[in-house]
Design a protein around this motif. Structure first.
Motif, PDB file in Angstrom:
ATOM      1  N   LEU A  34      62.619  55.211  48.660  1.00  0.00           N
ATOM      2  CA  LEU A  34      62.284  54.523  49.908  1.00  0.00           C
ATOM      3  C   LEU A  34      61.123  55.198  50.637  1.00  0.00           C
ATOM      4  N   GLN A  35      61.132  56.518  50.739  1.00  0.00           N
ATOM      5  CA  GLN A  35      60.066  57.232  51.452  1.00  0.00           C
ATOM      6  C   GLN A  35      58.706  56.980  50.804  1.00  0.00           C
ATOM      7  N   GLN A  36      58.660  56.914  49.495  1.00  0.00           N
ATOM      8  CA  GLN A  36      57.413  56.627  48.790  1.00  0.00           C
ATOM      9  C   GLN A  36      56.907  55.226  49.167  1.00  0.00           C
ATOM     10  N   ALA A  37      57.813  54.249  49.234  1.00  0.00           N
ATOM     11  CA  ALA A  37      57.429  52.887  49.609  1.00  0.00           C
ATOM     12  C   ALA A  37      56.929  52.831  51.055  1.00  0.00           C
ATOM     13  N   LYS A  38      57.587  53.568  51.954  1.00  0.00           N
ATOM     14  CA  LYS A  38      57.141  53.613  53.352  1.00  0.00           C
ATOM     15  C   LYS A  38      55.727  54.183  53.442  1.00  0.00           C
ATOM     16  N   LYS A 135      56.156  67.746  41.282  1.00  0.00           N
ATOM     17  CA  LYS A 135      57.233  66.762  41.417  1.00  0.00           C
ATOM     18  C   LYS A 135      56.559  65.415  41.633  1.00  0.00           C
ATOM     19  N   LEU A 136      56.648  64.567  40.634  1.00  0.00           N
ATOM     20  CA  LEU A 136      56.006  63.265  40.704  1.00  0.00           C
ATOM     21  C   LEU A 136      57.043  62.181  40.993  1.00  0.00           C
ATOM     22  N   ASN A 137      56.689  61.278  41.883  1.00  0.00           N
ATOM     23  CA  ASN A 137      57.564  60.154  42.190  1.00  0.00           C
ATOM     24  C   ASN A 137      57.583  59.167  41.033  1.00  0.00           C
ATOM     25  N   ASN A 138      58.447  58.151  41.138  1.00  0.00           N
ATOM     26  CA  ASN A 138      58.549  57.185  40.049  1.00  0.00           C
ATOM     27  C   ASN A 138      57.923  55.844  40.424  1.00  0.00           C
ATOM     28  N   GLN A 139      57.634  55.058  39.414  1.00  0.00           N
ATOM     29  CA  GLN A 139      57.118  53.715  39.629  1.00  0.00           C
ATOM     30  C   GLN A 139      57.604  52.788  38.524  1.00  0.00           C
TER      31      GLN A 139
END
Length: 164
Positions: A34-38, A135-139
Motif C-alpha cells: 500500500l505505501q508503495q502505491a501511495k 530491499k526492492l518493492n514488488n510489482q
C-alpha cells in the motif's frame, strides 16, 4: 489485495493507455504494498497534475493458472537483463510472451546502478552485487486483457480526502 497508485480514478483498465519502456514492459502495474502505491500516486499527481488516488483491486492468484506467468523471485541476472531490455528505447526487442509478470521494482534508488551497467562502466556481476542488499518493492505487470479480467475493482481512495 493489490494497489495501483495514480492521479485519476480508474473505472476501466485500458492497456493502450500504458507506456512502454517500463521494468516489465507495457502493462498495467500494481503492487501488494500500500505505501508503495501511495508514493506512486503522489509522484504521478505531482508530475502530471490531478490528485493522488490509490485504486484497489482484488486478485486471486489461484485463477491465474490459465495465464502465461513469469515470476522473478529476486533481483537476479535474469531479472536485470529483462528490465534492461524493456527499458531500452533503442531496441525493438519487445518482450510480450506473458500475460502477467511479477517481480522486484527497479526503483530510483538503483537507477544509477543500471545506468552505470548499461554504459559499460561495471559488469553484470558488479550490478548484481550492488543489488544484493537493496530491499526492492514488488510489482505485478498485467500485460493482457486475459490477465486484467482477473482483477476485481474494490475501491478508489483519494489520498487527500480519506485516511487508510
Amino acid at each position: 489485495i493489490i494497489y495501483h497508485g495514480s492521479n485519476t480514478e480508474i473505472s476501466k483498465i485500458d492497456l493502450e493507455m500504458w507506456k512502454p519502456y517500463k521494468d516489465l514492459g507495457k502493462a498495467f502495474y500494481l503492487t501488494t504494498i500500500l505505501q508503495q502505491a501511495k508514493e506512486m500516486a503522489e509522484k504521478v499527481a505531482e508530475r502530471f497534475g490531478g490528485m493522488p488516488v490509490v485504486n484497489t483491486y482484488e486478485f486471486d492468484e489461484k485463477f491465474a493458472s490459465d495465464l502465461r506467468v513469469k515470476t522473478f523471485s529476486s533481483a537476479n541476472q535474469e531479472w536485470a537483463e529483462f528490465v534492461m531490455k524493456n527499458r531500452n528505447r533503442n531496441s525493438s526487442a519487445i518482450i510480450d510472451d506473458y500475460d502477467l509478470i511479477v517481480g522486484p521494482v527497479a526503483n530510483d534508488d538503483i537507477a544509477m546502478l543500471f545506468r552505470t551497467f548499461s554504459s559499460g562502466f561495471i559488469s553484470i556481476d558488479a550490478l548484481l552485487q550492488g543489488l544484493e542488499y537493496r530491499k526492492l518493492n514488488n510489482q505485478y505487470a498485467f500485460k493482457t486483457e486475459k490477465a486484467i479480467a482477473l482483477l476485481q475493482k474494490r475501491e478508489s481512495v483519494w489520498l487527500n480526502s480519506k485516511v487508510f
